[in-house]
Design a protein around this motif. Structure first.
Motif, PDB file in Angstrom:
ATOM      1  N   PRO A   2      -8.688 -21.900  -7.751  1.00 35.16           N
ATOM      2  CA  PRO A   2      -7.608 -22.874  -7.764  1.00 35.16           C
ATOM      3  C   PRO A   2      -6.683 -22.660  -8.956  1.00 35.16           C
ATOM      4  N   LYS A   6      -3.489 -27.654 -10.683  1.00 30.47           N
ATOM      5  CA  LYS A   6      -3.874 -28.462  -9.530  1.00 30.47           C
ATOM      6  C   LYS A   6      -5.340 -28.872  -9.650  1.00 30.47           C
ATOM      7  N   ASN A   7      -5.649 -30.104  -9.264  1.00 29.76           N
ATOM      8  CA  ASN A   7      -7.032 -30.581  -9.245  1.00 29.76           C
ATOM      9  C   ASN A   7      -7.538 -30.567  -7.814  1.00 29.76           C
ATOM     10  N   THR A   8      -8.661 -29.946  -7.637  1.00 29.49           N
ATOM     11  CA  THR A   8      -9.275 -30.000  -6.323  1.00 29.49           C
ATOM     12  C   THR A   8     -10.078 -31.289  -6.224  1.00 29.49           C
ATOM     13  N   GLU A   9     -10.504 -31.617  -5.035  1.00 28.79           N
ATOM     14  CA  GLU A   9     -11.268 -32.838  -4.819  1.00 28.79           C
ATOM     15  C   GLU A   9     -12.586 -32.805  -5.596  1.00 28.79           C
ATOM     16  N   GLU A  10     -13.210 -31.678  -5.672  1.00 24.76           N
ATOM     17  CA  GLU A  10     -14.480 -31.542  -6.405  1.00 24.76           C
ATOM     18  C   GLU A  10     -14.274 -31.775  -7.900  1.00 24.76           C
ATOM     19  N   GLN A  11     -13.177 -31.264  -8.445  1.00 23.15           N
ATOM     20  CA  GLN A  11     -12.895 -31.472  -9.866  1.00 23.15           C
ATOM     21  C   GLN A  11     -12.629 -32.942 -10.157  1.00 23.15           C
ATOM     22  N   VAL A  12     -11.966 -33.628  -9.247  1.00 28.37           N
ATOM     23  CA  VAL A  12     -11.689 -35.044  -9.430  1.00 28.37           C
ATOM     24  C   VAL A  12     -12.988 -35.840  -9.384  1.00 28.37           C
ATOM     25  N   LYS A  13     -13.876 -35.530  -8.426  1.00 26.37           N
ATOM     26  CA  LYS A  13     -15.165 -36.217  -8.350  1.00 26.37           C
ATOM     27  C   LYS A  13     -15.979 -35.974  -9.606  1.00 26.37           C
TER      28      LYS A  13
END
Length: 130
Positions: A2, A6-13
């Motif tokens: 990535p 940009k933040n992926t959904e996994e990074q946000v979780k």
């Protein structure tokens, strides 16, 4: 791979879990909760709710002594117990917006945050092994 911006959904979780765990590992929330409980129940003195501040301050002591996971568990459990007992007390609608009502609301909100944060920190924390 990535892009860095940009933040992926996994990074946000992962970031959310780390933020909640950091809240549970901090020594300030149990001290603040002990202060708010004392402010509510010291005058007039109410013996049952005043059991909570010494235990919460002991939890702060544990945290500062290096037992972060154990401290998070104690904080979470006793915050949940106080929230359960405090939510059983009924309050009139007009009293919810006074100074006492605001302090009570802040205390219950802090109890909820401590319960979640302490539970996550206890679940994902490592116990100190001697």
């Amino acid at each position: 791979m990535p892009m860095p911006g940009k933040n992926t959904e996994e990074q946000v979780k992962q970031g959310t879990i780390q933020t909640v765990k950091a809240w549970g590992d901090n020594s300030l929330p149990p001290t603040l909760l002990a202060t708010l409980v004392t402010a509510q129940h010291f005058r007039p003195f109410q013996p049952l709710p005043m059991i909570f501040p010494p235990i919460l301050l002991f939890s702060t002591y544990l945290n500062l002594s290096g037992y972060k996971a154990e401290s998070a568990g104690v904080t979470s459990a006793w915050s949940a117990l106080y929230m359960l007992l405090a939510s059983r007390r009924k309050q009139q609608f007009t009293n919810k917006f006074g100074v006492r009502g605001v302090v009570r609301g802040a205390t219950l909100a802090l109890c909820a945050a401590n319960t979640v944060g302490g539970g996550v920190a206890y679940a994902f924390g490592r116990s100190r092994e001697d």
